[in-house]
Design an enzyme around this catalytic site. Structure first.
Site, PDB file in Angstrom:
ATOM      1  N   HIS A   1      -7.733  10.202   3.856  1.00 33.70           N
ATOM      2  CA  HIS A   1      -7.233   9.234   4.821  1.00 33.70           C
ATOM      3  C   HIS A   1      -7.506   9.729   6.245  1.00 33.70           C
ATOM      4  O   HIS A   1      -7.313  10.912   6.529  1.00 33.70           O
ATOM      5  CB  HIS A   1      -5.723   9.030   4.658  1.00 33.70           C
ATOM      6  N   GLY A   2      -7.932   8.826   7.125  1.00 31.44           N
ATOM      7  CA  GLY A   2      -8.152   9.204   8.527  1.00 31.44           C
ATOM      8  C   GLY A   2      -9.621   9.135   8.891  1.00 31.44           C
ATOM      9  O   GLY A   2     -10.424   8.565   8.151  1.00 31.44           O
TER      10      GLY A   2
ATOM     11  N   GLY B   1      -9.185   5.727   1.773  1.00 39.24           N
ATOM     12  CA  GLY B   1      -9.959   6.438   2.799  1.00 39.24           C
ATOM     13  C   GLY B   1     -11.365   5.881   2.903  1.00 39.24           C
ATOM     14  O   GLY B   1     -12.331   6.631   3.050  1.00 39.24           O
TER      15      GLY B   1
ATOM     16  N   ASN C   1     -10.092   0.598   0.471  1.00 35.96           N
ATOM     17  CA  ASN C   1      -9.083   0.428   1.518  1.00 35.96           C
ATOM     18  C   ASN C   1      -9.620   0.804   2.894  1.00 35.96           C
ATOM     19  O   ASN C   1     -10.251   1.851   3.052  1.00 35.96           O
ATOM     20  CB  ASN C   1      -7.877   1.326   1.227  1.00 35.96           C
TER      21      ASN C   1
ATOM     22  N   ALA D   1      -8.003   1.245   6.654  1.00 37.79           N
ATOM     23  CA  ALA D   1      -6.879   1.239   7.581  1.00 37.79           C
ATOM     24  C   ALA D   1      -7.317   1.826   8.920  1.00 37.79           C
ATOM     25  O   ALA D   1      -7.319   1.137   9.949  1.00 37.79           O
ATOM     26  CB  ALA D   1      -5.701   2.016   7.005  1.00 37.79           C
ATOM     27  N   THR D   2      -7.736   3.102   8.900  1.00 39.25           N
ATOM     28  CA  THR D   2      -8.058   3.824  10.137  1.00 39.25           C
ATOM     29  C   THR D   2      -9.008   3.038  11.044  1.00 39.25           C
ATOM     30  O   THR D   2      -8.708   2.803  12.218  1.00 39.25           O
ATOM     31  CB  THR D   2      -8.713   5.181   9.799  1.00 39.25           C
TER      32      THR D   2
ATOM     33  N   SER E   1     -12.658   4.139   5.306  1.00 40.66           N
ATOM     34  CA  SER E   1     -13.212   4.208   6.666  1.00 40.66           C
ATOM     35  C   SER E   1     -14.161   5.395   6.771  1.00 40.66           C
ATOM     36  O   SER E   1     -13.764   6.518   6.485  1.00 40.66           O
ATOM     37  CB  SER E   1     -12.085   4.394   7.691  1.00 40.66           C
TER      38      SER E   1
ATOM     39  N   ASP F   1       0.840  -1.197   0.000  1.00 43.95           N
ATOM     40  CA  ASP F   1       0.000   0.000   0.000  1.00 43.95           C
ATOM     41  C   ASP F   1       0.880   1.253   0.000  1.00 43.95           C
ATOM     42  O   ASP F   1       1.780   1.387   0.820  1.00 43.95           O
ATOM     43  CB  ASP F   1      -0.893  -0.029   1.259  1.00 43.95           C
ATOM     44  N   HIS F   2       0.617   2.153  -0.937  1.00 39.35           N
ATOM     45  CA  HIS F   2       1.344   3.427  -1.037  1.00 39.35           C
ATOM     46  C   HIS F   2       2.858   3.264  -1.207  1.00 39.35           C
ATOM     47  O   HIS F   2       3.635   3.955  -0.517  1.00 39.35           O
ATOM     48  CB  HIS F   2       1.056   4.339   0.162  1.00 39.35           C
TER      49      HIS F   2
HETATM   50 ZN   LIG Z   1      -4.378   5.292   0.884  1.00 35.16          ZN
END
Ligand SMILES: [Zn+2]
Length: 272
Positions: free
Chosen positions: A174-175, A203, A224, A226-227, A205, A81-82
């Protein structure tokens, strides 16, 4: 069951759903996602954030992901990722990823094309599909939202780089959002039509269900998370307090929290 990035996204195309990509960085998260895939029968992507490839962490987590994929009866991929630069892509390939994201989206278009093309050439040599990013997806704390992905540029980027999936800026960040995002669905659909590529939403989430549904209808095939996975894990840790000493037993609750979170997101994407 091993599936590379392109193959797993094709399953989403065939079924009209998106594949969840979960950011994992420890064993409990890997096991939680694996249990969720088993429970739902869904294809999943395990992904590791670029930072982990800059230190020895990745060489510990990668074998756990391989073991989870080996045990799973559902299709699963292992993705970088990234990816920040070519050396990092090489380190990820060495650890056995079968999907690579190269993120040169903060660079001017010409540079982004050049770096992404180079990553595609390298990854093609060992049969690994690449996700590129055009239009920079920023963070929720950014002062100003970046410009949305341009249609003409997307068409050119797809043609000249040869990527297998395209991450776009259509309103996510993101976040953890303070206010629910509103996605540009017509733009998402137009990018999909002009490039013919599966679209990736970073992003994921906190994007409302209805927005997700419309985005998938418009061509989003990878989302995706993640957060919110990190929050689920840490909430599981906090819920345990100091009740249990043996760490393996302590970790059962955070693992279950990750599993429950992943099952929920799999269902929301229609993947299982
Ligand atoms: Zn990302």
């Amino acid at each position: 069951m091993v599936c590379d990035l392109k193959e797993i996204l094709a399953l989403g195309d065939a079924g009209g759903f998106a594949i969840p990509a979960f950011n994992v960085c420890n064993m409990e998260a890997v096991v939680g996602v694996m249990q969720a895939a088993t429970e739902t029968g869904a294809p999943v992507i395990f992904q590791m954030y670029s930072r982990l490839f800059d230190n020895p962490d990745a060489s510990f987590v990668a074998p756990m992901i391989h073991e989870a994929i080996r045990q799973l009866k559902t299709p699963a991929a292992f993705h970088l990722d990234h990816g920040a630069d070519i050396p990092q892509v090489l380190r990820a390939l060495r650890l056995g990823v079968n999907g690579v994201m190269i993120d040169a989206s903060a660079l001017p278009l010409e540079e982004n094309i050049r770096v992404t093309r180079r990553a595609v050439e390298l990854c093609e040599a060992c049969g690994v599909p690449v996700e590129g990013e055009l239009g920079h997806v920023g963070g929720v704390r950014d002062e100003k939202m970046s410009d949305f992905t341009d249609l003409e540029e997307a068409e050119r980027f797809a043609k000249e780089t040869g990527v297998s999936a395209l991450a776009v800026m259509v309103g996510t960040a993101h976040g953890r959002y303070k206010k629910a995002p509103v996605l540009d669905i017509p733009r998402t659909r137009a990018i999909r039509e002009r490039t013919g590529l599966p679209i990736v939403l970073h992003g994921g989430s906190g994007v409302p269900d209805e927005q997700l549904r419309l985005a998938i209808e418009a061509g989003v095939r990878k989302v995706n998370f993640a957060t919110d996975l990190y929050y689920a894990f840490l909430d599981g840790v906090r819920a345990m307090g100091d009740q249990v000493l043996p760490v393996d037993l302590f970790m059962r609750e955070p693992t279950r929290a990750v599993k429950d979170f992943a099952v929920d997101r799999i269902r929301r994407l229609g993947a299982g």
